[in-house]
Design an enzyme around this catalytic site. Structure first.
Site, PDB file in Angstrom:
ATOM      1  N   ARG A  55       1.949  -2.600  16.178  1.00  0.00           N
ATOM      2  CA  ARG A  55       2.004  -2.646  14.720  1.00  0.00           C
ATOM      3  C   ARG A  55       3.383  -2.243  14.196  1.00  0.00           C
ATOM      4  O   ARG A  55       3.753  -2.587  13.069  1.00  0.00           O
ATOM      5  CB  ARG A  55       0.900  -1.758  14.120  1.00  0.00           C
ATOM      6  CG  ARG A  55       0.775  -1.828  12.610  1.00  0.00           C
ATOM      7  CD  ARG A  55      -0.657  -1.546  12.127  1.00  0.00           C
ATOM      8  NE  ARG A  55      -1.184  -0.279  12.575  1.00  0.00           N
ATOM      9  CZ  ARG A  55      -1.079   0.873  11.924  1.00  0.00           C
ATOM     10  NH1 ARG A  55      -0.418   0.924  10.775  1.00  0.00           N
ATOM     11  NH2 ARG A  55      -1.624   1.979  12.393  1.00  0.00           N
ATOM     12  N   TYR A 108       4.306 -13.142 -11.735  1.00  0.00           N
ATOM     13  CA  TYR A 108       3.361 -13.890 -10.902  1.00  0.00           C
ATOM     14  C   TYR A 108       1.942 -13.406 -11.201  1.00  0.00           C
ATOM     15  O   TYR A 108       1.674 -12.202 -11.169  1.00  0.00           O
ATOM     16  CB  TYR A 108       3.772 -13.617  -9.457  1.00  0.00           C
ATOM     17  CG  TYR A 108       2.960 -14.153  -8.333  1.00  0.00           C
ATOM     18  CD1 TYR A 108       2.671 -15.509  -8.214  1.00  0.00           C
ATOM     19  CD2 TYR A 108       2.537 -13.289  -7.321  1.00  0.00           C
ATOM     20  CE1 TYR A 108       1.968 -15.989  -7.122  1.00  0.00           C
ATOM     21  CE2 TYR A 108       1.846 -13.751  -6.220  1.00  0.00           C
ATOM     22  CZ  TYR A 108       1.555 -15.109  -6.128  1.00  0.00           C
ATOM     23  OH  TYR A 108       0.856 -15.573  -5.039  1.00  0.00           O
ATOM     24  N   ASP A 180      11.021  -9.097  -7.606  1.00  0.00           N
ATOM     25  CA  ASP A 180      10.511 -10.245  -6.863  1.00  0.00           C
ATOM     26  C   ASP A 180      11.636 -11.274  -6.856  1.00  0.00           C
ATOM     27  O   ASP A 180      11.920 -11.914  -7.860  1.00  0.00           O
ATOM     28  CB  ASP A 180       9.242 -10.809  -7.522  1.00  0.00           C
ATOM     29  CG  ASP A 180       8.597 -11.909  -6.689  1.00  0.00           C
ATOM     30  OD1 ASP A 180       9.346 -12.623  -5.979  1.00  0.00           O
ATOM     31  OD2 ASP A 180       7.375 -12.088  -6.767  1.00  0.00           O
ATOM     32  N   LYS A 205       7.503 -19.048   1.263  1.00  0.00           N
ATOM     33  CA  LYS A 205       8.170 -20.133   0.549  1.00  0.00           C
ATOM     34  C   LYS A 205       9.462 -20.543   1.247  1.00  0.00           C
ATOM     35  O   LYS A 205       9.424 -21.232   2.254  1.00  0.00           O
ATOM     36  CB  LYS A 205       8.334 -19.735  -0.909  1.00  0.00           C
ATOM     37  CG  LYS A 205       6.934 -19.509  -1.568  1.00  0.00           C
ATOM     38  CD  LYS A 205       6.993 -19.056  -2.972  1.00  0.00           C
ATOM     39  CE  LYS A 205       5.620 -19.082  -3.637  1.00  0.00           C
ATOM     40  NZ  LYS A 205       4.645 -18.138  -3.057  1.00  0.00           N
TER      41      LYS A 205
END
Length: 392
Positions: A55, A108, A180, A205
Site C-alpha cells: 500500500r 466539479y 483542482d 483525464k
C-alpha cells in the site's frame, strides 16, 4: 530541461527501471525482509521510495509519483483510485470537525456533493464563493477557516480564477490552498509558483489520456507533503501497479497530445464563434471567458475542453443537437483521444454563491485527435438538426 524533455525523462531512475525504458509493473502486497535490521531500515525509508508494504507503493508507483511531482513543481505526489478520491483524500487530510472550508462556486459537482454531505456530516462547514471574487475572499475568512479550495478553470462554465491573489490572502490568514488543476494537466500551469499548496489532478483525464484508467493525484509543497502522504495512507488510498504503469505510459505522450488537442480545439472554437447561433464561447483563451486575463498571465497553454452558449433554444432542440453525432460521442469525463459532447442542463441548480442564467443553452465539448474538418462537419449537421427541432 525543457518541458518536452522532462515529460520523456522524469521518473526513469535506474533504481525503478532496472535499465529498461519503462519501469516494470511491480505488483506487491507483502514485502519480505532478511532481518529485523533490514525491516527497520526499510521502514525508515518508506517515505523515500523504499519497498516496505504494497500500500506504500512499488517501483512502478514511485516512478509515476516522482514524474508528476517534478512536472507540477511539488515535493511529492500521492496516488488515488480516482480524481474524486484525490479530492476527498486531500480535504480530509487537512480538515476536522469544527473547521470551515471556502469552496469555489464553479466546482466539479461531485466535490460539491462531498462538501454538502460527507463533510457536513463530519461537522465541517462549507461556504461557496464567487470564482471571480479575487481580493474579496478576505471578507469570507473566519477564525475557523482552514482550507481555501480553487478550481481553475471551473467545471462546465470555465471561469479562470486569480490564483496568486487568492493564495496570497489565504496564506496571510494561515490557510492551506488547494487547486483542482486537472484542466491544465501537469504541464500547462505551475501551481506552486502561483502560491498553491496542494495541486489535485484527475489523472483519469489527460495524464492517462486513453479513457481506460481511473486515477487521481495530489501533489503537495514541502510544507504539507508529509501530512498529505501520511493521512492519505491512513485513509487506505492506493492504486494498482498496472494502473500506475498505464498512467506513466500515457504521461510520456502528454505534451504532443495536449498540443494537438489545443490546436484542434482552438480551430473549432473559432469556427463556432462565427456561427450566428452562438452567444459566446467559454474557452479560457477567448476574451469572452471570465478570467481570460488570468489565463494569459498564468497558463502556458490550453487543451481540448471548452463550453459554448447559444442565444436561444429549448431542451428538445438541445437533444436534437447532441443526438445523431457521428464523431462526437456523449459521455462523462474527458482528456482521452476521442471527442465528446454534453448538453448541460440545470447549471443553476449547482450554484449557490453566484447566479447562472439558464435561458441560454450550453454545451460542453472535448475535442480529441480527429481531423477538425470532420468534427466541424459533425457540428454543422448538429446545427441543422437544432434548427429543425426549433421549427417543429
Amino acid at each position: 530541461m525543457k518541458r518536452a524533455t522532462k515529460i520523456v525523462s522524469l521518473g526513469r531512475d535506474k533504481k525503478w527501471t532496472k535499465g529498461v525504458v519503462n519501469p516494470p509493473v511491480v505488483r506487491a502486497s507483502t514485502v519480505l525482509f532478511d532481518s529485523l535490521e533490514h525491516m527497520a531500515k526499510a521502514g525508515a525509508g518508506r517515505s523515500k521510495g523504499e519497498l516496505y508494504y504494497g500500500r506504500r507503493g512499488t517501483d512502478t508507483h514511485f516512478a509515476l509519483q516522482a514524474a508528476v511531482a517534478e512536472l507540477e513543481g511539488g515535493a511529492g505526489t500521492a496516488l488515488y483510485p480516482s480524481g474524486a478520491a484525490a479530492i476527498s483524500g486531500a480535504l480530509l487530510s487537512f480538515l476536522k470537525s469544527g473547521d470551515h472550508l471556502l469552496m469555489v462556486d464553479s466546482v466539479y459537482e461531485p466535490t460539491r456533493a462531498l462538501c454538502d454531505n460527507l463533510l457536513a456530516g463530519l461537522g465541517i462547514e462549507t461556504t461557496y464563493y464567487d470564482p471571480m471574487i479575487g481580493a474579496g475572499i478576505a471578507e469570507l475568512i473566519r477564525p475557523s477557516t482552514k482550507v481555501l479550495y480553487l478550481e481553475s478553470p471551473g467545471s462546465l462554465t470555465m471561469e479562470v480564477q486569480d490564483v496568486p491573489t487568492l493564495c496570497k490572502i489565504a496564506h496571510e490568514h494561515g490557510l492551506v490552498t488547494m487547486l483542482d488543476n486537472t484542466w491544465s494537466s501537469p504541464i500547462n500551469c505551475r501551481p506552486f509558483e502561483l502560491g498553491v499548496d496542494i495541486s489535485i489532478q484527475a489523472a483519469t483525464k489527460y495524464i492517462v489520456g486513453h479513457s481506460d484508467v481511473m486515477m487521481g493525484t495530489a501533489t503537495a509543497s514541502e510544507q504539507y507533503w508529509e501530512q498529505l502522504r501520511e493521512n492519505s495512507y491512513l485513509l487506505g488510498q492506493c492504486v494498482s501497479a498496472d494502473d500506475a504503469y498505464l498512467a506513466l505510459r500515457g504521461l510520456r505522450t502528454l505534451g504532443v497530445r495536449m498540443a494537438q488537442q489545443e490546436k484542434n480545439a482552438l480551430e473549432i472554437a473559432h469556427w463556432l464563434e462565427t456561427r450566428p447561433e452562438i452567444d459566446h464561447i467559454r474557452h479560457p483563451a477567448f476574451p469572452s471567458c471570465p478570467g481570460h486575463e488570468f489565463f494569459q498571465r498564468d497558463y502556458l497553454g490550453s487543451n481540448g475542453l471548452f463550453s459554448f452558449l447559444l442565444k436561444s433554444g429549448n431542451r428538445k432542440a438541445m437533444q436534437a443537437f447532441v443526438e445523431g453525432m457521428e464523431h462526437f460521442k456523449m459521455g462523462f469525463s474527458w482528456g482521452g483521444y476521442e471527442s465528446l459532447i454534453l448538453a448541460e442542463f440545470g447549471v443553476e441548480k449547482i450554484r449557490t454563491a453566484t447566479r447562472w442564467d439558464s435561458s441560454k443553452p450550453m454545451f460542453r465539448v472535448h475535442i480529441g485527435l480527429e481531423d477538425p474538418e470532420d468534427l466541424i462537419a459533425d457540428l454543422e449537421a448538429a446545427f441543422e438538426r437544432y434548427h429543425a427541432a426549433l421549427g417543429a
